[in-house]
Design a protein around this motif. Structure first.
Motif, PDB file in Angstrom:
ATOM      1  N   LEU A  87       0.007   5.937  12.076  1.00  0.00           N
ATOM      2  CA  LEU A  87       1.064   4.943  12.200  1.00  0.00           C
ATOM      3  C   LEU A  87       0.710   3.619  11.544  1.00  0.00           C
ATOM      4  CD1 LEU A  87       2.427   5.304  15.845  1.00  0.00           C
ATOM      5  CD2 LEU A  87       3.751   5.413  13.736  1.00  0.00           C
ATOM      6  N   ARG A  88      -0.570   3.353  11.387  1.00  0.00           N
ATOM      7  CA  ARG A  88      -0.995   2.057  10.865  1.00  0.00           C
ATOM      8  C   ARG A  88      -0.676   1.906   9.384  1.00  0.00           C
ATOM      9  NH1 ARG A  88      -4.552  -0.631  14.218  1.00  0.00           N
ATOM     10  NH2 ARG A  88      -5.547  -1.666  12.456  1.00  0.00           N
ATOM     11  N   SER A  89      -0.472   3.006   8.675  1.00  0.00           N
ATOM     12  CA  SER A  89      -0.270   2.906   7.226  1.00  0.00           C
ATOM     13  C   SER A  89       0.878   3.769   6.728  1.00  0.00           C
ATOM     14  CB  SER A  89      -1.559   3.310   6.491  1.00  0.00           C
ATOM     15  OG  SER A  89      -1.932   4.638   6.830  1.00  0.00           O
ATOM     16  N   SER A  90       1.853   4.048   7.603  1.00  0.00           N
ATOM     17  CA  SER A  90       2.937   4.958   7.229  1.00  0.00           C
ATOM     18  C   SER A  90       4.222   4.210   6.924  1.00  0.00           C
ATOM     19  CB  SER A  90       3.202   5.965   8.354  1.00  0.00           C
ATOM     20  OG  SER A  90       2.149   6.893   8.456  1.00  0.00           O
ATOM     21  N   LEU A  91       4.829   4.578   5.792  1.00  0.00           N
ATOM     22  CA  LEU A  91       6.185   4.152   5.483  1.00  0.00           C
ATOM     23  C   LEU A  91       7.138   5.138   6.142  1.00  0.00           C
ATOM     24  CD1 LEU A  91       5.701   3.315   1.704  1.00  0.00           C
ATOM     25  CD2 LEU A  91       6.151   1.664   3.536  1.00  0.00           C
ATOM     26  N   ALA A 102       8.029   2.072  -3.362  1.00  0.00           N
ATOM     27  CA  ALA A 102       7.046   2.654  -4.286  1.00  0.00           C
ATOM     28  C   ALA A 102       5.902   1.679  -4.554  1.00  0.00           C
ATOM     29  CB  ALA A 102       7.722   3.063  -5.589  1.00  0.00           C
ATOM     30  N   VAL A 103       6.224   0.388  -4.685  1.00  0.00           N
ATOM     31  CA  VAL A 103       5.167  -0.617  -4.865  1.00  0.00           C
ATOM     32  C   VAL A 103       4.277  -0.660  -3.636  1.00  0.00           C
ATOM     33  CG1 VAL A 103       4.676  -3.067  -5.191  1.00  0.00           C
ATOM     34  CG2 VAL A 103       6.527  -1.988  -6.473  1.00  0.00           C
ATOM     35  N   PHE A 104       4.891  -0.669  -2.447  1.00  0.00           N
ATOM     36  CA  PHE A 104       4.095  -0.658  -1.220  1.00  0.00           C
ATOM     37  C   PHE A 104       3.205   0.579  -1.165  1.00  0.00           C
ATOM     38  CE2 PHE A 104       7.731  -3.112   1.041  1.00  0.00           C
ATOM     39  CZ  PHE A 104       7.272  -4.305   0.496  1.00  0.00           C
ATOM     40  N   ASP A 105       3.766   1.720  -1.565  1.00  0.00           N
ATOM     41  CA  ASP A 105       3.013   2.979  -1.534  1.00  0.00           C
ATOM     42  C   ASP A 105       1.799   2.923  -2.452  1.00  0.00           C
ATOM     43  OD1 ASP A 105       2.458   5.748  -1.091  1.00  0.00           O
ATOM     44  OD2 ASP A 105       3.472   6.215  -2.977  1.00  0.00           O
ATOM     45  N   ARG A 106       1.976   2.396  -3.659  1.00  0.00           N
ATOM     46  CA  ARG A 106       0.869   2.359  -4.621  1.00  0.00           C
ATOM     47  C   ARG A 106      -0.212   1.355  -4.224  1.00  0.00           C
ATOM     48  NH1 ARG A 106       5.260   2.315  -8.306  1.00  0.00           N
ATOM     49  NH2 ARG A 106       4.948   0.098  -8.767  1.00  0.00           N
ATOM     50  N   ASN A 107       0.131   0.425  -3.355  1.00  0.00           N
ATOM     51  CA  ASN A 107      -0.799  -0.672  -3.050  1.00  0.00           C
ATOM     52  C   ASN A 107      -1.154  -0.757  -1.568  1.00  0.00           C
ATOM     53  OD1 ASN A 107      -1.010  -2.359  -5.723  1.00  0.00           O
ATOM     54  ND2 ASN A 107       1.155  -1.805  -5.506  1.00  0.00           N
ATOM     55  N   ARG A 108      -1.163   0.366  -0.896  1.00  0.00           N
ATOM     56  CA  ARG A 108      -1.482   0.355   0.533  1.00  0.00           C
ATOM     57  C   ARG A 108      -2.852  -0.250   0.808  1.00  0.00           C
ATOM     58  NH1 ARG A 108       1.684   4.946   3.395  1.00  0.00           N
ATOM     59  NH2 ARG A 108       2.955   5.758   1.700  1.00  0.00           N
ATOM     60  N   ASP A 109      -3.805   0.059  -0.060  1.00  0.00           N
ATOM     61  CA  ASP A 109      -5.160  -0.456   0.167  1.00  0.00           C
ATOM     62  C   ASP A 109      -5.200  -1.979   0.147  1.00  0.00           C
ATOM     63  OD1 ASP A 109      -6.180   2.035   0.464  1.00  0.00           O
ATOM     64  OD2 ASP A 109      -7.058   2.170  -1.535  1.00  0.00           O
ATOM     65  N   THR A 110      -4.248  -2.589  -0.545  1.00  0.00           N
ATOM     66  CA  THR A 110      -4.210  -4.049  -0.595  1.00  0.00           C
ATOM     67  C   THR A 110      -3.845  -4.629   0.765  1.00  0.00           C
ATOM     68  OG1 THR A 110      -3.584  -4.030  -2.926  1.00  0.00           O
ATOM     69  CG2 THR A 110      -3.077  -6.027  -1.682  1.00  0.00           C
ATOM     70  N   TYR A 111      -2.898  -4.000   1.458  1.00  0.00           N
ATOM     71  CA  TYR A 111      -2.331  -4.587   2.670  1.00  0.00           C
ATOM     72  C   TYR A 111      -2.911  -4.023   3.968  1.00  0.00           C
ATOM     73  CZ  TYR A 111       1.307  -6.081  -0.625  1.00  0.00           C
ATOM     74  OH  TYR A 111       1.990  -6.626  -1.683  1.00  0.00           O
ATOM     75  N   MET A 112      -3.165  -2.721   3.983  1.00  0.00           N
ATOM     76  CA  MET A 112      -3.482  -2.082   5.245  1.00  0.00           C
ATOM     77  C   MET A 112      -4.885  -2.435   5.741  1.00  0.00           C
ATOM     78  SD  MET A 112      -0.760  -0.658   6.201  1.00  0.00           S
ATOM     79  CE  MET A 112      -0.066  -2.175   5.560  1.00  0.00           C
ATOM     80  N   GLU A 113      -4.975  -2.616   7.049  1.00  0.00           N
ATOM     81  CA  GLU A 113      -6.214  -2.970   7.749  1.00  0.00           C
ATOM     82  C   GLU A 113      -6.732  -4.357   7.374  1.00  0.00           C
ATOM     83  OE1 GLU A 113      -7.003  -1.010  10.125  1.00  0.00           O
ATOM     84  OE2 GLU A 113      -5.632   0.581   9.509  1.00  0.00           O
ATOM     85  N   ALA A 114      -5.922  -5.142   6.695  1.00  0.00           N
ATOM     86  CA  ALA A 114      -6.323  -6.519   6.403  1.00  0.00           C
ATOM     87  C   ALA A 114      -6.098  -7.383   7.640  1.00  0.00           C
ATOM     88  CB  ALA A 114      -5.525  -7.062   5.224  1.00  0.00           C
ATOM     89  N   LYS A 115      -6.938  -8.377   7.811  1.00  0.00           N
ATOM     90  CA  LYS A 115      -6.841  -9.276   8.963  1.00  0.00           C
ATOM     91  C   LYS A 115      -6.401 -10.661   8.488  1.00  0.00           C
ATOM     92  CE  LYS A 115     -10.445  -6.800  11.507  1.00  0.00           C
ATOM     93  NZ  LYS A 115      -9.429  -6.066  12.270  1.00  0.00           N
ATOM     94  N   PRO A 116      -5.643 -11.357   9.325  1.00  0.00           N
ATOM     95  CA  PRO A 116      -5.119 -12.663   8.892  1.00  0.00           C
ATOM     96  C   PRO A 116      -6.206 -13.720   8.776  1.00  0.00           C
ATOM     97  CG  PRO A 116      -4.620 -12.272  11.200  1.00  0.00           C
ATOM     98  CD  PRO A 116      -5.194 -10.995  10.671  1.00  0.00           C
ATOM     99  N   VAL A 117      -6.040 -14.589   7.810  1.00  0.00           N
ATOM    100  CA  VAL A 117      -6.889 -15.766   7.665  1.00  0.00           C
ATOM    101  C   VAL A 117      -5.991 -16.966   7.941  1.00  0.00           C
ATOM    102  CG1 VAL A 117      -8.373 -17.093   6.127  1.00  0.00           C
ATOM    103  CG2 VAL A 117      -8.286 -14.594   5.917  1.00  0.00           C
TER     104      VAL A 117
END
Length: 710
Positions: free
Chosen positions: A10-14, A347-362
């Motif tokens: 669930l943490r990384s699913s569209l 599609a952009v979100f799909d190709r770039n999941r590693d950019t966003y997922m599991e990131a923590k706020p600064v």
């Protein structure tokens, strides 16, 4: 295995939620629908299975099969078609209403209005969350569905009191249950009555109880299935309050979090608000924010692509997954114009999941949202009495380009607050003893608190505090006088050199309206505050207007419009008026700047990122072990007309040549950064220390700048 690891998908699913209509049951082509889902780069598809009607051959008496279903097992067919494409199935259930036949057999399961009559919608009757339909019948439906089918998720729509804008329930079960808890009858709405406020709170508790019951049933039958009922935060208060939806209450009984941001009369930043709230409330749980393909009152008519890109983009910018809701997709009598635009965005979100997922706020700033203040101070007009304050604070952070988190006022702890250099309470009037204690500890230990108007004056249920939050911190005592509904008043700048008034060169005053509370402190300073009250300049008291020939300021008081005190190792800056609310209503950038100046006085404050250039932008900064991620969502749109409704966004104004500076760790040694949506790299200039600068050539709906370390 950790408690939530089996739901980590669930943490990384569209995800798309697709509502089936009764007429779809016979003609629904599961292969075409699975291809449709795949075209959006989806990981999971939710579709209607049971509740109001069954889209499978249910054996539960009076659980009516959709009339056109025939002998089909649509649930099994859909699961098989999705499995071929690697898409997880989610079962959508709706317990909000049931058939006349079931009502004839079990009328006590249904909601009743004050006269004792059932409540009819679409030829069905509304059910009661406290009755046997929810707590017996729907539990059996859930068990049947999850015993037969390998669903990965279970999602509930409209599990609430008073769904579909129906009246308050007065059924026998509700009356007996409320009397058993309180010894009192269900009251009429009267926010000055503590029994009404108790009843209002009781509705939230009842919905949480049902969520716990479903989670237990789900766990008995198919523990691998994630239970994730729908809820809402803040903007749709007219729906969530009467419904009894409070994520703080239900979250402990959910495997995943799903918040809805579909009602387009709400403010444009609602999806980002909910994403921030969800992320801080339950960071270990996955889920998403559901946006709609359609406009809520026109379910076959698309939202313009520009708005949906901005709507979904602000969710992804917080490291939360955007979900999309489609009602009864068909080839005819449907507006197809927004589909390709959404496909491209996903599609952009799909190709770039590693950019966003599991990131923590600064973020060094936390904005506190308080549902108790919305209800127990907001009363019948929560927008005017509370929510516009919160909206103004949110708008401040966007206008002044401050990265920030949102915390629940119901879950504040000293440990949580200690992560932030500054915390803001936008008229957070109703706080528990525990929350006040946490805030006092935070300030005395070196924290920086910015507050407005009546923050901390009441307990969470709306009872006046004997010692207010400000009373505990600085000995402030209210005089009992509040000057209400001011117009044409001002705040005089008495000390232009004060850092709190930076950026106001060239003006001697700022606009003031709304309400002002008058208080005394034990240590009243000998010199005036840097900003003091100028009473309304008006011909007649309360008119807000004067004849130009007599429009003069005759009196500048010493009453402080800023109360600024050191407390222990920390500091509190309090505005005894409503700069957040007035800034929001009139769009006064000066008032946004005033609040931001107060935030930036925090010890050791430095903006983690700055953006120079025009436009209204939501700034987010996230980090992972191997990268820093800065996202900008563009809210700059034409068509600012006061029509009584928020006008839909047909286009966003592109912004150009935004100069961005970012604090980066020493491990970032590259000379270029990556633009996720533009799909190219741009050069950076190194400044002093670990600060870099670069120019973003163009910002359309959203851009994310990725800085890989190493």
């Amino acid at each position: 295995m950790t408690p939530h690891s089996q739901y980590s998908w669930l943490r990384s699913s569209l995800v798309m939620i697709m509502t089936l209509r009764e007429s779809d049951a016979g003609s629904w082509n599961t292969e075409e629908m699975a291809d449709f889902a795949k075209s959006f780069s989806l990981d999971a598809l939710g579709f209607s299975v049971g509740g109001i009607m069954a889209f499978y051959p249910s054996d539960i008496p009076l659980h009516p099969r959709a009339k056109t279903l025939g002998e089909r097992d649509l649930a099994a067919e859909m699961i098989a078609s999705l499995a071929k494409r690697g898409i997880r199935p989610i079962a959508r259930i709706d317990p909000s209403m049931a058939s006349r036949a079931l009502y004839a057999e079990r009328p006590e399961w249904f909601a009743q209005d004050k006269t004792g009559a059932p409540v009819e919608v679409h030829g069905h009757f509304i059910t009661c969350p406290n009755g046997g339909y929810y707590n017996d019948f729907m539990i059996r439906v859930v068990e049947e569905i999850l015993t037969r089918y390998a669903f990965d998720g279970l999602w509930a729509n409209a599990a609430q009191f008073s769904p579909w804008h129906t009246p308050q329930c007065h059924c026998t079960v509700c009356q007996q249950k409320f009397r058993a808890k309180t010894g009192k009858a269900i009251p009429d709405e009267n926010w000055s009555d503590p029994v009404w406020r108790q009843y209002n709170e009781w509705r939230y508790e009842c919905i949480a109880e049902w969520n716990a019951r479903v989670q237990a049933a789900k766990t008995r039958v198919r523990p691998s299935c994630a239970w994730m009922p729908l809820s809402q935060v803040a903007e749709s208060w007219d729906h969530s309050r009467v419904g009894g939806w409070d994520l703080d209450y239900t979250e402990p009984h959910q495997d995943g979090i799903v918040l809805e941001a579909q009602r387009r009369y709400a403010n444009m930043f609602w999806p980002g608000l909910e994403a921030r709230y969800m992320r801080s409330l339950a960071p270990e749980k996955g889920g998403g924010i559901t946006t709609s393909y359609f406009l809520p009152w026109w379910r076959f008519y698309r939202v313009p692509v520009a708005e949906n890109r901005m709507w979904a983009g602000q969710v992804m910018a917080q490291g939360v997954m955007p979900w999309i809701h489609v009602t009864g997709y068909q080839k005819e009598q449907f507006d197809h114009r927004g589909l390709d635009g959404l496909r491209e965005t996903f599609a952009v979100f799909d190709r770039n999941r590693d950019t966003y997922m599991e990131a923590k706020p600064v973020a060094d700033l936390a904005l506190v949202y308080s549902r108790h203040s919305l209800d127990n101070f907001g009363h019948k007009d929560p927008a005017a009495r509370y929510l516009d304050h919160f909206r103004g604070a949110y708008n401040t952070m966007m206008d002044q380009r401050l990265a920030f988190d949102i915390l629940s006022g119901n879950r504040l702890t000293a440990e949580m607050l200690a992560r932030y250099k500054a915390v803001m309470l936008p008229n957070t009037a109703c706080l528990s003893d525990a929350a006040c204690a946490a805030l006092e500890t935070y300030v005395r230990n070196g924290g920086h608190l910015v507050s407005t108007y009546r923050s901390g004056d009441f307990d969470e249920m709306g009872a006046p505090r004997e010692t207010t939050l400000l009373g505990g911190l600085i000995g402030a005592k209210g005089t009992g006088v509040t000057w209400k509904s001011l117009r044409a008043a001002y705040a005089a700048i008495r000390d232009p050199s004060s850092p709190l008034l930076a950026g106001f060169e060239g003006t001697d005053l700022l606009p003031v309206a709304g309400d002002i509370t008058f208080m005394r402190t034990d240590d009243q300073p000998a010199i005036p505050a840097p900003l003091t009250l100028v009473p309304p300049v008006e011909g007649e008291v309360g008119s807000g207007i004067s004849v130009p020939e007599f429009n003069t300021i005759n009196h500048v008081t010493d009453y402080p419009m800023i109360v600024d005190r050191r407390v222990g190792k920390g500091r509190i800056i309090h505005f005894p008026w409503q700069p957040d609310l007035i800034g929001f209503r009139y769009g006064f950038r000066d008032l946004f700047r005033l609040i931001a100046n107060a935030v930036r006085q925090a010890e050791g404050w430095r903006d983690v990122a700055t953006v120079k250039g025009p436009g209204l932008i939501d700034l987010s900064v996230m980090e992972k072990s191997d990268r820093l991620v800065v996202s900008l969502v563009n809210f700059s749109a034409p068509g600012s007309f006061n029509t009584g409704q928020r006008r839909i966004i047909e286009e966003l104004i592109p912004l150009h040549d935004l100069e961005i500076t970012v604090d980066v760790p020493s491990s970032f040694r590259r000379d270029r950064v990556r633009l996720v949506f533009a799909e190219r790299e741009i050069p950076v200039t190194r400044l002093d220390g670990n600060r870099i600068r670069f120019t973003l050539p163009r910002l359309e709906a959203m851009e994310t700048i990725e800085m890989l370390f190493g």
